[in-house]
Design a protein around this motif. Structure first.
Motif, mmCIF file in Angstrom:
data_model
loop_
_atom_site.group_PDB
_atom_site.id
_atom_site.type_symbol
_atom_site.label_atom_id
_atom_site.label_comp_id
_atom_site.label_asym_id
_atom_site.label_seq_id
_atom_site.Cartn_x
_atom_site.Cartn_y
_atom_site.Cartn_z
ATOM 1 N N VAL A 28 4.495 -28.857 15.146
ATOM 2 C CA VAL A 28 3.292 -29.443 15.472
ATOM 3 C C VAL A 28 3.309 -28.553 17.349
ATOM 4 O O VAL A 28 2.108 -28.815 17.743
ATOM 5 N N ALA A 29 4.638 -27.579 17.558
ATOM 6 C CA ALA A 29 4.514 -26.745 18.676
ATOM 7 C C ALA A 29 3.300 -26.163 18.925
ATOM 8 O O ALA A 29 2.488 -26.259 19.040
ATOM 9 N N GLU A 30 3.319 -25.243 17.935
ATOM 10 C CA GLU A 30 2.912 -24.497 17.632
ATOM 11 C C GLU A 30 1.834 -23.632 16.986
ATOM 12 O O GLU A 30 0.980 -22.726 17.006
ATOM 13 N N GLY A 31 2.125 -23.869 15.818
ATOM 14 C CA GLY A 31 0.267 -24.456 14.750
ATOM 15 C C GLY A 31 0.608 -23.319 13.538
ATOM 16 O O GLY A 31 1.804 -22.652 13.679
ATOM 17 N N ALA A 32 -0.108 -22.899 12.714
ATOM 18 C CA ALA A 32 -0.008 -22.367 11.705
ATOM 19 C C ALA A 32 0.742 -21.295 12.527
ATOM 20 O O ALA A 32 1.476 -19.967 11.389
ATOM 21 N N ALA A 33 0.458 -20.250 13.101
ATOM 22 C CA ALA A 33 0.457 -18.716 13.840
ATOM 23 C C ALA A 33 2.001 -18.698 13.700
ATOM 24 O O ALA A 33 2.382 -17.741 13.428
ATOM 25 N N GLY A 34 2.289 -19.610 14.453
ATOM 26 C CA GLY A 34 3.918 -19.911 14.976
ATOM 27 C C GLY A 34 4.997 -19.764 13.749
ATOM 28 O O GLY A 34 6.625 -19.590 14.023
ATOM 29 N N LEU A 35 4.270 -20.598 11.998
ATOM 30 C CA LEU A 35 5.226 -20.450 11.709
ATOM 31 C C LEU A 35 5.658 -19.234 10.832
ATOM 32 O O LEU A 35 4.443 -19.100 9.719
ATOM 33 N N THR A 36 7.158 -18.250 10.691
ATOM 34 C CA THR A 36 7.155 -17.780 9.948
ATOM 35 C C THR A 36 8.644 -17.361 9.451
ATOM 36 O O THR A 36 8.931 -18.262 10.386
ATOM 37 N N PRO A 37 9.194 -17.369 8.200
ATOM 38 C CA PRO A 37 10.359 -17.298 8.244
ATOM 39 C C PRO A 37 11.641 -17.063 8.722
ATOM 40 O O PRO A 37 12.338 -17.920 9.124
ATOM 41 N N ALA A 38 11.425 -16.340 9.470
ATOM 42 C CA ALA A 38 11.917 -16.091 10.547
ATOM 43 C C ALA A 38 12.435 -16.953 11.844
ATOM 44 O O ALA A 38 12.978 -17.062 12.358
ATOM 45 N N ALA A 39 11.178 -17.367 12.117
ATOM 46 C CA ALA A 39 10.827 -18.306 13.291
ATOM 47 C C ALA A 39 11.972 -19.638 12.945
ATOM 48 O O ALA A 39 12.336 -20.551 13.372
ATOM 49 N N VAL A 40 11.954 -20.506 11.543
ATOM 50 C CA VAL A 40 12.077 -21.575 10.399
ATOM 51 C C VAL A 40 13.414 -20.909 10.738
ATOM 52 O O VAL A 40 14.391 -22.014 10.996
ATOM 53 N N GLY A 41 13.952 -19.562 10.908
ATOM 54 C CA GLY A 41 15.482 -19.653 10.573
ATOM 55 C C GLY A 41 15.931 -19.554 12.148
ATOM 56 O O GLY A 41 17.535 -19.785 11.805
ATOM 57 N N ALA A 42 15.302 -18.691 12.827
ATOM 58 C CA ALA A 42 15.619 -18.870 14.180
ATOM 59 C C ALA A 42 16.639 -20.471 15.132
ATOM 60 O O ALA A 42 17.134 -21.038 15.236
ATOM 61 N N ARG A 43 15.218 -20.982 14.809
ATOM 62 C CA ARG A 43 15.237 -22.560 14.829
ATOM 63 C C ARG A 43 16.629 -23.612 14.412
ATOM 64 O O ARG A 43 17.499 -24.337 14.840
ATOM 65 N N VAL A 44 17.362 -23.179 12.818
ATOM 66 C CA VAL A 44 18.401 -23.692 12.953
ATOM 67 C C VAL A 44 19.391 -22.988 12.897
ATOM 68 O O VAL A 44 20.519 -22.674 12.206
ATOM 69 N N GLY A 45 19.762 -21.040 13.693
ATOM 70 C CA GLY A 45 20.703 -20.881 13.199
ATOM 71 C C GLY A 45 20.895 -19.440 12.285
ATOM 72 O O GLY A 45 21.954 -19.435 11.575
ATOM 73 N N LEU A 46 19.836 -19.763 11.280
ATOM 74 C CA LEU A 46 19.771 -19.123 10.151
ATOM 75 C C LEU A 46 19.381 -17.249 9.976
ATOM 76 O O LEU A 46 17.833 -17.512 10.706
ATOM 77 N N ALA A 47 19.646 -16.378 9.617
ATOM 78 C CA ALA A 47 19.105 -15.414 9.582
ATOM 79 C C ALA A 47 17.737 -15.691 8.648
ATOM 80 O O ALA A 47 17.596 -16.430 7.685
ATOM 81 N N ARG A 48 17.200 -14.493 9.056
ATOM 82 C CA ARG A 48 15.245 -14.677 7.835
ATOM 83 C C ARG A 48 15.717 -14.322 6.544
ATOM 84 O O ARG A 48 15.015 -14.814 6.011
ATOM 85 N N SER A 49 17.123 -13.086 5.771
ATOM 86 C CA SER A 49 16.795 -13.248 4.595
ATOM 87 C C SER A 49 17.830 -14.371 4.209
ATOM 88 O O SER A 49 17.479 -14.951 2.544
ATOM 89 N N SER A 50 18.205 -15.357 4.763
ATOM 90 C CA SER A 50 18.782 -16.675 4.544
ATOM 91 C C SER A 50 18.143 -17.610 4.407
ATOM 92 O O SER A 50 17.729 -18.342 2.951
ATOM 93 N N VAL A 51 16.613 -17.310 4.854
ATOM 94 C CA VAL A 51 16.115 -18.504 4.493
ATOM 95 C C VAL A 51 14.724 -17.872 3.411
ATOM 96 O O VAL A 51 14.251 -18.979 2.811
ATOM 97 N N TYR A 52 14.793 -17.072 3.345
ATOM 98 C CA TYR A 52 14.227 -16.318 1.349
ATOM 99 C C TYR A 52 15.306 -16.517 0.195
ATOM 100 O O TYR A 52 14.337 -16.991 -0.757
ATOM 101 N N ARG A 53 16.532 -17.882 0.988
ATOM 102 C CA ARG A 53 16.998 -18.086 -0.169
ATOM 103 C C ARG A 53 16.187 -19.687 -0.860
ATOM 104 O O ARG A 53 16.918 -20.119 -2.145
ATOM 105 N N TYR A 54 15.261 -19.986 0.206
ATOM 106 C CA TYR A 54 14.821 -21.188 0.351
ATOM 107 C C TYR A 54 13.403 -21.389 -0.124
ATOM 108 O O TYR A 54 12.511 -21.790 -0.545
ATOM 109 N N PHE A 55 12.675 -20.070 0.962
ATOM 110 C CA PHE A 55 11.499 -20.052 0.592
ATOM 111 C C PHE A 55 10.993 -19.244 -0.140
ATOM 112 O O PHE A 55 11.173 -18.086 0.738
#
Length: 190
Positions: free
Chosen positions: A29-56
């Motif tokens: 909603v805030a940044e569009g598809a260009a801002g959506l990365t596993p690292a950005a999603v993880g940072a938003r909830v306080g998880l490392a990018r590598s941890s996000v890959y357990r879910y996606f």
């Protein structure tokens, strides 16, 4: 060992997954598809990018899971809107509910999905889910006696899509909504 914040590991994973999906939607909603990365999603909830890959598995998987979460909700809403009353009342209710989608944050999701190339299996699933949203209009067109209710429903859906685009661009809500629904009624009911 990582700490869990729920009664069980399964509950913790479900909670983390929900938080990641919410973070992904906020980014879209805030940044569009260009801002959506596993690292950005993880940072938003306080998880490392590598941890996000357990879910996606990738950004496309994040989008696919958001769609799996969003479209069934909207399909149920559209089904309910088109469920009672005369044929015209049902078409009008379906049209109004569909146009209201343009004001929701889920609209950003569908725009993002349309703007990127998805793997074939993801696109196939999105197409299947998309059909569930059109189904109530198909049923009304069939009930109205159209020889080609599927075509009528898809053409009607295209009209509603144009109405959504104009609403999302800041067009005059009353005029766009009324005109789009009037044209939809004429197309579906003859």
């Amino acid at each position: 060992m990582p700490r869990i914040s729920a009664a069980t590991v399964a509950d913790h994973r479900a909670s983390q997954h929900a938080a990641l999906l919410e973070a992904a939607m906020q980014i879209l909603v805030a940044e569009g598809a260009a801002g959506l990365t596993p690292a950005a999603v993880g940072a938003r909830v306080g998880l490392a990018r590598s941890s996000v890959y357990r879910y996606f598995s990738a950004t496309a998987d994040i989008l696919a899971q958001l769609v799996e979460d969003s479209i069934p909700r909207w399909a149920a809403r559209l089904q309910a809107a088109a469920g009672e009353g005369t044929l015209e009342q049902r078409v009008r209710a379906f049209g109004a509910a569909t146009l209201s989608f343009a004001g929701s944050r889920d609209y950003a999701l569908l725009r993002a999905v349309a703007s990127i190339d998805l793997p074939g299996e993801c696109q196939d699933r999105i197409d299947q889910l998309h059909e569930t949203m059109i189904e109530p209009l198909h049923a009304i067109a069939a009930e109205a006696g159209h020889a080609h209710p599927d075509l009528v429903a898809h053409l009607g859906w295209s009209m509603l899509g144009e109405g959504q685009r104009r609403l999302a661009a800041g067009g005059e809500q009353g005029v766009i909504t009324e005109t789009t629904i009037d044209v939809l009624c004429r197309a579906v009911l003859g």
